[in-house]
Design a protein around this motif. Sequence first.
Motif, PDB file in Angstrom:
ATOM      1  N   ARG A 227       0.824  -1.202   0.000  1.00 22.10           N
ATOM      2  CA  ARG A 227       0.000   0.000   0.000  1.00 22.10           C
ATOM      3  C   ARG A 227       0.858   1.252   0.000  1.00 22.10           C
ATOM      4  NH1 ARG A 227      -4.913  -1.480   4.266  1.00 22.10           N
ATOM      5  NH2 ARG A 227      -5.755  -3.242   3.077  1.00 22.10           N
ATOM      6  N   SER A 228       1.952   1.245   0.726  1.00 17.46           N
ATOM      7  CA  SER A 228       2.823   2.409   0.745  1.00 17.46           C
ATOM      8  C   SER A 228       3.391   2.663  -0.641  1.00 17.46           C
ATOM      9  CB  SER A 228       3.949   2.188   1.757  1.00 17.46           C
ATOM     10  OG  SER A 228       4.855   3.264   1.731  1.00 17.46           O
ATOM     11  N   LEU A 229       3.826   1.621  -1.337  1.00 18.52           N
ATOM     12  CA  LEU A 229       4.337   1.782  -2.691  1.00 18.52           C
ATOM     13  C   LEU A 229       3.240   2.284  -3.621  1.00 18.52           C
ATOM     14  CD1 LEU A 229       6.580   1.422  -4.767  1.00 18.52           C
ATOM     15  CD2 LEU A 229       5.870  -0.972  -5.010  1.00 18.52           C
ATOM     16  N   ARG A 230       2.048   1.722  -3.466  1.00 15.91           N
ATOM     17  CA  ARG A 230       0.922   2.164  -4.289  1.00 15.91           C
ATOM     18  C   ARG A 230       0.631   3.635  -4.050  1.00 15.91           C
ATOM     19  NH1 ARG A 230      -5.118  -0.511  -3.818  1.00 15.91           N
ATOM     20  NH2 ARG A 230      -6.090   0.532  -5.603  1.00 15.91           N
ATOM     21  N   ALA A 231       0.640   4.048  -2.789  1.00 14.67           N
ATOM     22  CA  ALA A 231       0.371   5.449  -2.470  1.00 14.67           C
ATOM     23  C   ALA A 231       1.472   6.362  -3.001  1.00 14.67           C
ATOM     24  CB  ALA A 231       0.218   5.623  -0.959  1.00 14.67           C
ATOM     25  N   ARG A 232       2.728   5.909  -2.896  1.00 16.85           N
ATOM     26  CA  ARG A 232       3.829   6.752  -3.378  1.00 16.85           C
ATOM     27  C   ARG A 232       3.767   6.919  -4.890  1.00 16.85           C
ATOM     28  NH1 ARG A 232       7.081   3.674   0.256  1.00 16.85           N
ATOM     29  NH2 ARG A 232       8.011   2.566  -1.510  1.00 16.85           N
ATOM     30  N   VAL A 233       3.480   5.842  -5.602  1.00 19.81           N
ATOM     31  CA  VAL A 233       3.382   5.945  -7.054  1.00 19.81           C
ATOM     32  C   VAL A 233       2.227   6.863  -7.452  1.00 19.81           C
ATOM     33  CG1 VAL A 233       2.911   4.648  -9.159  1.00 19.81           C
ATOM     34  CG2 VAL A 233       4.459   3.707  -7.449  1.00 19.81           C
ATOM     35  N   THR A 234       1.083   6.723  -6.747  1.00 18.30           N
ATOM     36  CA  THR A 234      -0.075   7.570  -7.053  1.00 18.30           C
ATOM     37  C   THR A 234       0.227   9.036  -6.777  1.00 18.30           C
ATOM     38  OG1 THR A 234      -1.561   5.738  -6.507  1.00 18.30           O
ATOM     39  CG2 THR A 234      -2.500   7.954  -6.544  1.00 18.30           C
ATOM     40  N   LEU A 235       0.845   9.318  -5.639  1.00 20.37           N
ATOM     41  CA  LEU A 235       1.185  10.700  -5.306  1.00 20.37           C
ATOM     42  C   LEU A 235       2.190  11.269  -6.304  1.00 20.37           C
ATOM     43  CD1 LEU A 235       1.465  10.547  -1.406  1.00 20.37           C
ATOM     44  CD2 LEU A 235      -0.335  11.619  -2.772  1.00 20.37           C
ATOM     45  N   LEU A 236       3.153  10.475  -6.711  1.00 21.67           N
ATOM     46  CA  LEU A 236       4.135  10.956  -7.672  1.00 21.67           C
ATOM     47  C   LEU A 236       3.490  11.279  -9.014  1.00 21.67           C
ATOM     48  CD1 LEU A 236       7.075  11.499  -8.433  1.00 21.67           C
ATOM     49  CD2 LEU A 236       7.306   9.074  -9.002  1.00 21.67           C
ATOM     50  N   ALA A 237       2.630  10.345  -9.496  1.00 20.10           N
ATOM     51  CA  ALA A 237       1.960  10.592 -10.773  1.00 20.10           C
ATOM     52  C   ALA A 237       1.049  11.809 -10.688  1.00 20.10           C
ATOM     53  CB  ALA A 237       1.159   9.354 -11.189  1.00 20.10           C
ATOM     54  N   THR A 238       0.315  11.925  -9.596  1.00 20.69           N
ATOM     55  CA  THR A 238      -0.583  13.072  -9.423  1.00 20.69           C
ATOM     56  C   THR A 238       0.197  14.385  -9.355  1.00 20.69           C
ATOM     57  OG1 THR A 238      -2.115  11.633  -8.225  1.00 20.69           O
ATOM     58  CG2 THR A 238      -2.456  14.007  -8.030  1.00 20.69           C
ATOM     59  N   ALA A 239       1.323  14.359  -8.636  1.00 25.23           N
ATOM     60  CA  ALA A 239       2.138  15.569  -8.526  1.00 25.23           C
ATOM     61  C   ALA A 239       2.695  15.988  -9.881  1.00 25.23           C
ATOM     62  CB  ALA A 239       3.275  15.334  -7.532  1.00 25.23           C
ATOM     63  N   LEU A 240       3.123  15.013 -10.677  1.00 26.85           N
ATOM     64  CA  LEU A 240       3.637  15.340 -12.004  1.00 26.85           C
ATOM     65  C   LEU A 240       2.544  15.933 -12.892  1.00 26.85           C
ATOM     66  CD1 LEU A 240       5.947  12.269 -12.735  1.00 26.85           C
ATOM     67  CD2 LEU A 240       6.633  14.606 -12.175  1.00 26.85           C
ATOM     68  N   VAL A 241       1.343  15.349 -12.853  1.00 22.24           N
ATOM     69  CA  VAL A 241       0.230  15.868 -13.646  1.00 22.24           C
ATOM     70  C   VAL A 241      -0.136  17.273 -13.172  1.00 22.24           C
ATOM     71  CG1 VAL A 241      -2.208  15.558 -14.214  1.00 22.24           C
ATOM     72  CG2 VAL A 241      -0.656  13.604 -14.262  1.00 22.24           C
ATOM     73  N   ALA A 242      -0.135  17.481 -11.853  1.00 25.03           N
ATOM     74  CA  ALA A 242      -0.461  18.808 -11.329  1.00 25.03           C
ATOM     75  C   ALA A 242       0.569  19.835 -11.770  1.00 25.03           C
ATOM     76  CB  ALA A 242      -0.539  18.752  -9.801  1.00 25.03           C
ATOM     77  N   LEU A 243       1.853  19.458 -11.755  1.00 27.98           N
ATOM     78  CA  LEU A 243       2.899  20.377 -12.178  1.00 27.98           C
ATOM     79  C   LEU A 243       2.742  20.741 -13.653  1.00 27.98           C
ATOM     80  CD1 LEU A 243       5.515  21.892 -11.541  1.00 27.98           C
ATOM     81  CD2 LEU A 243       6.774  19.797 -12.117  1.00 27.98           C
ATOM     82  N   VAL A 244       2.486  19.742 -14.480  1.00 24.27           N
ATOM     83  CA  VAL A 244       2.289  20.012 -15.906  1.00 24.27           C
ATOM     84  C   VAL A 244       1.054  20.877 -16.125  1.00 24.27           C
ATOM     85  CG1 VAL A 244       1.789  18.939 -18.136  1.00 24.27           C
ATOM     86  CG2 VAL A 244       3.485  17.906 -16.617  1.00 24.27           C
ATOM     87  N   SER A 245      -0.011  20.617 -15.342  1.00 21.49           N
ATOM     88  CA  SER A 245      -1.240  21.415 -15.478  1.00 21.49           C
ATOM     89  C   SER A 245      -1.002  22.869 -15.089  1.00 21.49           C
ATOM     90  CB  SER A 245      -2.347  20.810 -14.616  1.00 21.49           C
ATOM     91  OG  SER A 245      -2.632  19.484 -15.022  1.00 21.49           O
ATOM     92  N   VAL A 246      -0.221  23.101 -14.040  1.00 21.32           N
ATOM     93  CA  VAL A 246       0.101  24.474 -13.633  1.00 21.32           C
ATOM     94  C   VAL A 246       0.869  25.190 -14.740  1.00 21.32           C
ATOM     95  CG1 VAL A 246       1.481  25.848 -12.028  1.00 21.32           C
ATOM     96  CG2 VAL A 246       0.021  24.014 -11.168  1.00 21.32           C
ATOM     97  N   VAL A 247       1.818  24.495 -15.349  1.00 20.70           N
ATOM     98  CA  VAL A 247       2.577  25.104 -16.442  1.00 20.70           C
ATOM     99  C   VAL A 247       1.659  25.440 -17.610  1.00 20.70           C
ATOM    100  CG1 VAL A 247       4.401  24.714 -18.132  1.00 20.70           C
ATOM    101  CG2 VAL A 247       4.718  23.972 -15.766  1.00 20.70           C
ATOM    102  N   LEU A 248       0.731  24.519 -17.951  1.00 21.18           N
ATOM    103  CA  LEU A 248      -0.203  24.769 -19.046  1.00 21.18           C
ATOM    104  C   LEU A 248      -1.137  25.934 -18.720  1.00 21.18           C
ATOM    105  CD1 LEU A 248      -1.124  21.123 -20.120  1.00 21.18           C
ATOM    106  CD2 LEU A 248       0.419  22.727 -21.271  1.00 21.18           C
ATOM    107  N   LEU A 249      -1.593  26.018 -17.457  1.00 16.32           N
ATOM    108  CA  LEU A 249      -2.447  27.142 -17.057  1.00 16.32           C
ATOM    109  C   LEU A 249      -1.703  28.467 -17.179  1.00 16.32           C
ATOM    110  CD1 LEU A 249      -4.375  25.779 -13.942  1.00 16.32           C
ATOM    111  CD2 LEU A 249      -5.323  26.388 -16.170  1.00 16.32           C
ATOM    112  N   TRP A 250      -0.448  28.466 -16.790  1.00 14.65           N
ATOM    113  CA  TRP A 250       0.338  29.696 -16.890  1.00 14.65           C
ATOM    114  C   TRP A 250       0.518  30.090 -18.347  1.00 14.65           C
ATOM    115  CZ3 TRP A 250       5.288  30.649 -18.919  1.00 14.65           C
ATOM    116  CH2 TRP A 250       5.803  31.912 -18.642  1.00 14.65           C
ATOM    117  N   LEU A 251       0.785  29.116 -19.209  1.00 15.56           N
ATOM    118  CA  LEU A 251       0.917  29.418 -20.638  1.00 15.56           C
ATOM    119  C   LEU A 251      -0.397  29.929 -21.215  1.00 15.56           C
ATOM    120  CD1 LEU A 251       3.087  26.378 -21.846  1.00 15.56           C
ATOM    121  CD2 LEU A 251       3.830  28.738 -21.485  1.00 15.56           C
TER     122      LEU A 251
END
Length: 371
Positions: free
Chosen positions: A15-39
């Motif tokens: 579960r910890s690995l599952r949560a870490r992978v999910t948080l990492l993927a979500t964080a990456l998508v959020a970062l890309v979304s912030v960049v797209l919003l700024w553009l």
Amino acid sequence: MIRRRTPRLPDVRARSLRARVTLLATALVALVSVVLLWLAWRLVSDSVAAVPDLPPGTLVRVDGVEVEASVLAGYLREQARMRMITAGSVAFVLVVAAAGILAWTLTSRVLRPLREITDTARRLSVESLAERIGRVSSRDELAELARTFDAMLDRLQAAFEAQRHFVANASHELRTPLSVIRTELDVTLADESADEAELRRMAGVVREATERAERLVGSLLLLARTDGANLGATEPVDLAVVVDTALGAVRGEVAARELDVDLRTDSAVTDGDPALLERVAGNLLENAVRHNVDRGRITVTTGVTAEPDRRWAVLTVASTGPVLDPETAAGLFEPFRRAGTARTARSGTGLGLSIVRAAVQAHGGSVAAEP
């Protein structure tokens, strides 16, 4: 029989690995979304700023109301920015939520074989080594891990079964001389009229049984030290010299049984432990003498075979005696096997050829028996 149920522990690591992978993927998508919003914000701002302004004081009629052009332009720019922020925020939340849900779901499917492996490993014990993971639902590295784990379990099960068999045979072998000693003592002590001759006879039997137990314990200790051991300091050893030394220890038995010994010992130098290699030759010669027929023949050959990849020092001991079938010959190097029959001989410990195999393997060699 008391059975103790082991409580099922939560798969915290999975579960910890599952949560870490999910948080990492979500964080990456959020970062890309912030960049797209700024553009997008910069694009909208630049597009609005590029609209030409009307001359100052120009009035524009909107829904029957005259509004100054500069005020209307500012209002439109502000509305465009607000709509972009609103739509972008909603899209940001939806995209990040979808990414989190998708990552959580996909991670669960990807880690399912890992949970199967973990559950199997948790259930394993000495009594359940026959259980295997089997085929998993993926064909990636986790499937390879499952196959490797099953192969490791096969080796562990074979090792445990060999250990149980060895302990059972060793216990049986030790029980035999101890039973002889106890029986002789009980019978002699129960005979009130036992004379000196009877006591001497009993002492002789007890001494013979004690020597047998001592030989067995010594062989067990030697096998335990040799089996799977790594050689320490080694030195050049000539197998021809080793054979001459080992033959000297059995010359008495050879003469008593009138055996014909044919030595064909060419120089065969190898790096190894002299004591272990002498034990190898000694055990092979003792086996050839004791399992031979009167006036039989023993042929001992040493030499060197050159192969493309390496050079081998070879020792061969052949003897006359009872004919063995191939299946019996293949099992001669198992512990407590005597001429293919387990635990039946009166002499020897049944460990001689097992010690030979362990010592040869410790030197990086191989040993085989041919009928």
